[in-house]
Scaffold this motif. Structure first.
Motif, short mmCIF file in Angstrom:
data_model
loop_
_atom_site.label_atom_id
_atom_site.label_comp_id
_atom_site.label_asym_id
_atom_site.label_seq_id
_atom_site.Cartn_x
_atom_site.Cartn_y
_atom_site.Cartn_z
N SER A 220 23.99 37.41 77.00
CA SER A 220 23.80 38.70 77.65
C SER A 220 23.37 39.79 76.68
O SER A 220 22.69 40.74 77.06
CB SER A 220 25.11 39.12 78.34
OG SER A 220 26.16 39.24 77.38
N ALA A 221 23.77 39.69 75.41
CA ALA A 221 23.48 40.75 74.44
C ALA A 221 22.07 40.60 73.89
O ALA A 221 21.86 40.27 72.73
CB ALA A 221 24.51 40.72 73.31
N ASP A 222 21.11 40.83 74.74
CA ASP A 222 19.71 40.64 74.38
C ASP A 222 18.88 41.61 75.18
O ASP A 222 18.55 41.37 76.34
CB ASP A 222 19.30 39.19 74.66
CG ASP A 222 17.83 38.95 74.36
OD1 ASP A 222 17.32 39.56 73.40
OD2 ASP A 222 17.21 38.17 75.07
N ALA A 223 18.53 42.75 74.55
CA ALA A 223 17.89 43.84 75.29
C ALA A 223 16.52 43.45 75.83
O ALA A 223 16.02 44.09 76.76
CB ALA A 223 17.76 45.07 74.39
N ALA A 224 15.88 42.43 75.26
CA ALA A 224 14.57 42.01 75.76
C ALA A 224 14.67 41.45 77.17
O ALA A 224 13.65 41.30 77.85
CB ALA A 224 13.96 40.96 74.83
#
Length: 880
Positions: A220-224
C-alpha cells in the motif's frame, strides 16, 4: 469478441456537511449513502473476504474519515494479544506527484497487557525494536525541505475506535469495527484541491491484505499507485461501457467525455487514430488495430479533473503467445537448504516435478564464493550447505545442471548490492569479514574485504573527527521528559561495545526545557536555520570521556525520547566544538549496541536519520565516531566494483546458466544516510573532471552526483551485457520498487537506474518486474511501451510468499496469470521456492499447501479464452 476493461485508478470526493458528527457518519455508511468500498487483495484485483466501507466528509476546517470494517470470521487467533487483529491504513500523497507519501497504521485496542510492555531490543540488528503504538506512521518525503527540522509531518488530530454487534449470538461476537479519524483540512489540501489517497486493511489471521485503490506496486505504501481524493466535486468521469473487436476493427462505446477529447494509446505507446461515429451521449468510436498488436490499450480522456487516468482495454494474445508465457520460480539458494541438504538425485527429482507441473524456468540467486556467509554457524543454512557441497560440489552449478537436465531454463540472479550484510554479526575469519562501527565483524564477499576502497564512501573533508576527551552530551526530545534528578543517572563506558563499566569521573547533570534552533541535515553535518522549537533537554557537562562507547541510563523504567535522528543528540569534544558521534538505534549496554542497522524492507523510505523515531532514555547508546564508508556496499561508479560484479556473472555463465539477471535496490543493509556515502573518490574525480571543482553541499550538486553514479552503473551494465551476448546468453535487468522516483528527488541509495537507456541502447533481452504487478500504472505508462518498441520480453514476479500460496491462492491463480497475459506480459515468477516446499527429514520435496493445484489453474489460464465471453467487467468508478 468482448474485451476486458478496467479503470486505472479510483477516486472520490469529500462531501461537505455543516457539522462533523461521527454518529451521523455511521448512519450514512450503514445506509450506504455516497460510500466507497470494493477493496481488492494484493495478488490480483479480486474481492476481499469481508467488505470495508468508508466515507469522507468535511466542514471546511476538518476532514472526518469513517470506516466500517465488517467481520465474518469470528476470532482470528487464539492468542488474546492478536485476537481479531485488524489494522487499517490511511495513505496520502499531498503533492500529488506519485512520489512521496504519509502512511498511518491504526491498530484497534487490544485487551492484553502485552501491548503496554516495554519493547525489547532485537537480538539481531537486522530488525529494529518495535514500539507498540495506537497509530504508527511511515514517511517518504524525497524532497530537499524534508532535510530540515522545521519540516512538518502530517498528523491526524485524533481517532476513535468502536465495536458493534448486530446480533447477540455468541458465535460471532463482533460484526463490525468502526474507525473514525480526523485531520485538518488545510493540512491535506494546502497544495491543491486533489491529493493522492489510498486506504488499506490488513488481516493477518486470514492472510489477507486489501486496498481501496489496487496496489500495483510494493504494497500500500506506494504513491505511484494511489487513487485520488478531491476536496470537492464535480469530477468528469470517463466511462467506457463496452469494447469489442471484430477482425481488426475495435468498437468502443461510452459516456462522460466528448469523443473529440479521447485518445487511444497502443501497447507500444503509439497513438491509434479514432474514427468518431456517434458524437452524442453516449458516444461511439472505432479504431483500426494493426496486425499483431495485443496487450493493453489505454483510453485517455483529455481535460482537467477527468477520471480515471486511463481505461485499460486488454487485447488477448494469440495461441502461440499464450504458449510462450513463462512460468518460473526463484531459488534463494541459502533459504532453499534451511530444512535439509541436497544431493544430485534430490535436485533431479525436484526439477522433474517442477517440469511436470508446467514450470519452464528457474531463477537461482548466486552468492558463490563467500565463506562467512555459507560457513558461519550463525546462519540457518550453515550445516546443510556443507552437506550439499559434499554431495553436489558447487551448489549453484548443481541446481543449474539439474534444471537443464529436466528441460528447464536456468537464469543466474545477482543481487549486486547484497554481497555484504551489515545487519548480521559474525566472528572474523580473516577472509570475508570486515569490522563495522560496532567493533564487530559483518560478512562480505572476499573481494570486498580485500578492497574497502571500492565501497560507498563519505567525502573525507566532510567527516567530523572525534575529539577526546568528550566534555558534554546533550539529549533532546520533542515530547515531554519525565521527572529526573541526578540520582536517576548512570553513565557506562566501553572500549569494545561488549563490556560496559561505570564511568568513574564527575559530571554535572541538568534537565530543562529549551528553545532550540532549527537545523538542516547535510552530508557534512547539520547547519543552523532561522526559527526554533521547544525541546526537552538532558545535559551532561564536565565530563572527561576517553572511551569510544558510552551508555546513558536515565532511570530504571523504560521511557523514550522522540526526535529526528540527527537532532536527538549533540556531543562536544575537548575543543568545545561538536565532535563526531553516532547514536545507537538498537541493542543495549548488556549485549552491545547496534547503530542504524535496522532493515528498511523493500518500500521507498527516507534516509532514516531524517525520520522521527523513539530512542530509549533508560539505555541510550553512543559511539564517538563516524564511519568513513559503508563497508558492505560496492560503489556503482567504481571500475573495481564493476570487475567484481563481472567475475561473479562469469561464474554463472561458466556454470551453464542460460542467462544472468541483475537485481539492485533490494538488499540486506541498514544505513543512516546514503547521501553521506555517495562521494567515493571515483565519484568526486568524475565530478571534478566535468565541472572543474569539488562538489558542494547543494541540491543541484546532489542531483549531479546521483547522475554520475547512475551513469557509472550503466557502464557496468554495458560490460555485463557484452559478456552475456558474447557467450550467446540472455541478459536481464530486474526493475524494483524505487525506479519510479526521478533523480531530482532523494531516491533509494541516491542511485538512479538508467533503465530507459539500457533499453534504447539494446543492452537487455528481458525485463523482470519486482514489486510491480500486472496492474501497475507505472509499468503500463512507462515500462511496457518502451520495452515493446524494442522487442523485449517483460515478466512479473509475485510478492514474497512467506505464507506460501495462501488460503485463496488456488482460487486466484487462474485470474492472476490470465490478467498478466492479457495485459501484455510474458511471464510470471513465484517468489520463492522455499516458501513453496520443504525437504523433509528424508530429503523428499514436500509442497506447502496446494502448490500443484495452483499450477493446474495457471496452466488453464494459458489456454485460449472463449471469445464469446468477456474476460472482466468494467470496474466501478468513484462517487464523485
Amino acid at each position: 469478441m468482448q474485451l476486458g476493461l478496467r479503470d486505472s485508478n479510483r477516486w472520490c470526493a469529500l462531501e461537505t456537511v455543516g457539522r462533523l458528527d461521527h454518529r451521523a457518519l455511521r448512519r450514512e455508511i450503514l445506509a450506504e449513502q455516497g460510500v466507497e468500498s470494493g477493496f481488492t487483495v494484493l495478488p490480483v484485483p479480486a474481492p476481499v473476504q469481508d467488505p470495508t466501507v468508508f466515507k469522507a466528509v468535511t466542514n471546511g476546517r476538518q476532514v472526518l474519515f469513517g470506516f466500517a470494517l465488517y467481520n465474518s470470521t469470528g476470532c482470528l487467533s487464539p492468542r488474546a494479544d492478536t485476537a481479531a487483529e485488524d489494522v487499517t491504513e490511511l495513505l496520502f500523497d499531498l503533492r500529488h506527484d506519485r512520489c512521496g507519501f504519509f502512511q498511518f497504521r491504526f491498530t484497534p485496542p487490544q485487551p492484553s497487557p502485552v501491548r503496554n510492555a516495554a519493547p525489547a531490543a532485537a537480538s539481531q540488528p537486522h530488525r529494529d525494536r518495535e514500539i507498540p503504538a495506537a497509530v504508527a506512521s511511515s514517511v517518504f518525503q524525497p524532497y530537499p525541505e524534508y532535510r530540515r527540522s522545521d519540516a512538518v509531518d502530517l498528523q491526524p488530530l485524533r481517532h476513535e475506535w468502536r465495536a458493534e454487534r448486530f446480533s447477540p449470538c455468541a458465535i460471532i461476537p463482533l460484526r463490525v469495527r468502526w474507525l473514525f479519524v480526523w485531520f485538518r483540512y488545510a493540512d491535506l489540501f494546502a497544495r491543491g484541491d486533489v491529493i493522492g489517497f489510498n486506504a488499506a486493511r490488513s488481516r493477518p489471521g486470514i492472510d489477507e491484505f486489501g486496498c481501496w485503490n489496487y496496489a500495483g506496486g510494493n504494497g500500500s505504501a506506494d504513491a505511484a499507485h494511489f487513487g485520488n481524493l478531491y476536496a470537492s466535486g464535480p469530477v468528469r468521469v470517463l466511462r467506457l461501457r463496452s469494447a469489442s473487436k471484430t477482425g481488426s476493427l475495435l468498437a468502443l462505446r461510452g459516456t462522460g467525455v466528448p469523443a473529440r477529447r479521447l485518445r487511444l494509446s497502443g501497447p507500444r505507446g503509439e497513438d491509434i487514430p479514432l474514427e468518431v461515429g456517434d458524437r452524442g451521449k453516449p458516444w461511439a468510436v472505432q479504431a483500426r488495430i494493426p496486425p499483431g498488436v495485443h496487450g493493453r490499450l489505454r483510453l485517455v480522456g483529455a481535460g482537467r479533473r477527468v477520471e480515471p487516468g486511463f481505461v485499460a482495454i486488454d487485447l488477448p494474445p494469440p495461441r502461440r503467445k499464450r504458449a510462450a508465457f513463462t512460468l518460473a520460480v526463484l531459488y534463494d539458494s541459502p533459504m532453499s537448504i534451511i530444512s535439509n541438504h541436497y544431493t544430485p538425485g534430490r535436485l533431479q527429482k525436484e526439477m522433474r516435478r517442477w517440469k511436470e507441473l508446467g514450470l519452464t524456468r528457474v531463477h537461482v540467486q548466486n552468492y558463490a564464493n563467500w565463506p562467512s556467509f555459507w560457513e558461519r554457524p550463525v546462519h540457518l543454512w550453515h550445516r546443510h550447505h556443507a552437506a550439499t557441497v559434499r554431495a553436489c560440489g558447487d551448489f549453484f552449478a548443481a541446481v543449474v545442471r539439474a534444471a537443464r537436465e529436466a528441460g528447464l531454463e536456468a537464469i543466474g540472479d545477482h543481487k549486486v548490492f547484497d554481497l555484504g550484510f551489515n545487519c548480521w554479526f559474525v566472528d572474523p575469519d580473516g577472509r570475508s569479514t570486515v569490522e563495522d562501527i560496532e567493533s564487530r565483524h559483518v560478512p562480505v564477499i572476499p573481494e570486498i574485504a580485500a578492497h574497502p576502497e571500492w565501497t560507498f564512501q563519505a567525502n573525507p573533508q566532510w567527516l567530523r573527527p572525534a575529539v577526546f576527551p568528550v566534555r558534554a552530551i546533550r539529549l533532546f526530545s520533542e515530547t515531554p521528559l519525565p521527572s529526573l534528578d541526578p540520582g536517576d543517572l548512570r553513565i557506562l563506558v566501553s572500549s569494545d561495545n561488549r563490556v560496559y563499566r561505570p564511568y568513574a569521573g564527575t559530571f554535572t547533570f541538568s534537565a530543562k526545557t529549551v528553545r532550540r534552533k532549527h537545523r538542516e541535515w547535510t552530508p557534512a553535518g547539520t547547519v543552523p536555520l532561522p526559527g526554533a522549537a521547544v525541546n526537552g533537554c538532558l545535559e551532561l557537562s564536565g565530563l572527561s570521556l576517553q572511551d569510544p562507547y558510552a551508555a546513558l541510563q536515565f532511570g530504571r523504567d523504560p521511557w523514550f525520547l522522540r526526535h529526528r535522528g540527527y537532532m536527538v543528540a549533540e556531543v562536544l569534544g575537548n575543543d568545545g566544538a561538536e565532535t563526531g558521534f553516532t547514536v545507537a538505534t538498537n541493542g543495549d549496554s548488556r549485549n552491545g549496541f547496534s547503530f542504524w542497522k535496522g532493515w528498511m524492507g523493500w518500500n521507498n523510505h527516507n534516509e532514516p536519520l531524517l525520520d522521527r523515531r523513539m530512542f530509549p532514555g533508560h539505555d541510550f547508546g553512543l559511539v564517538f565516531r563516524e564511519m568513513p564508508n559503508m563497508p558492505t556496499l560496492l560503489e556503482p561508479a567504481c571500475e573495481g566494483a564493476h570487475g567484481i560484479w563481472l567475475e561473479r556473472l562469469r561464474h554463472s555463465l561458466d556454470c551453464g546458466a542460460d542467462g544472468v539477471a541483475v537485481r539492485t535496490y533490494c538488499h540486506h543493509n541498514g544505513m543512516m544516510q546514503y547521501l553521506k556515502y555517495a562521494f567515493a573518490p571515483s565519484v568526486r574525480a568524475e565530478y571534478a573532471r566535468r565541472y572543474g571543482r569539488a562538489p558542494r553541499l547543494s541540491d543541484a550538486d546532489y542531483v549531479r552526483i546521483r547522475r554520475i553514479r547512475g551513469e557509472g552503473f550503466t557502464a557496468f551494465m554495458r560490460a555485463a551485457s557484452a559478456e552475456a551476448r558474447r557467450r550467446g546468453r540472455k541478459f536481464i535487468c530486474i526493475l524494483e520498487s524505487g525506479v519510479e522516483i526521478p533523480p531530482e528527488r532523494d531516491l533509494r541509495m541516491h542511485l538512479p537506474l538508467e533503465w530507459r537507456r539500457w533499453i534504447t541502447e539494446g543492452l537487455l533481452d528481458e525485463i523482470r518486474l519486482k514489486y510491480f504487478t500486472a496492474e501497475s500504472r507505472f509499468v503500463h505508462e512507462e515500462v511496457l511501451p518502451l520495452a515493446r518498441k524494442h522487442g523485449l520480453r517483460v515478466t512479473v514476479t509475485s510478492r514474497c510468499l512467506h505464507t506460501g500460496i495462501g488460503p485463496r491462492g488456488v482460487e486466484l491463480a487462474r485470474q492472476t496469470i490470465r490478467n498478466a497475459i492479457d495485459a501484455g506480459l510474458d511471464g510470471y515468477c513465484l517468489y520463492e521456492q522455499q516458501n513453496l516446499l520443504d525437504l523433509n527429514p528424508l530429503g523428499r520435496a514436500t509442497f506447502k499447501g496446494r502448490v500443484a493445484d495452483w499450477f493446474s489453474e495457471a496452466r488453464k489460464a494459458m489456454e485460449p479464452c472463449d471469445p464469446r465471453h468477456a474476460i472482466r467487467e468494467p470496474s466501478k468508478g468513484g462517487t464523485a
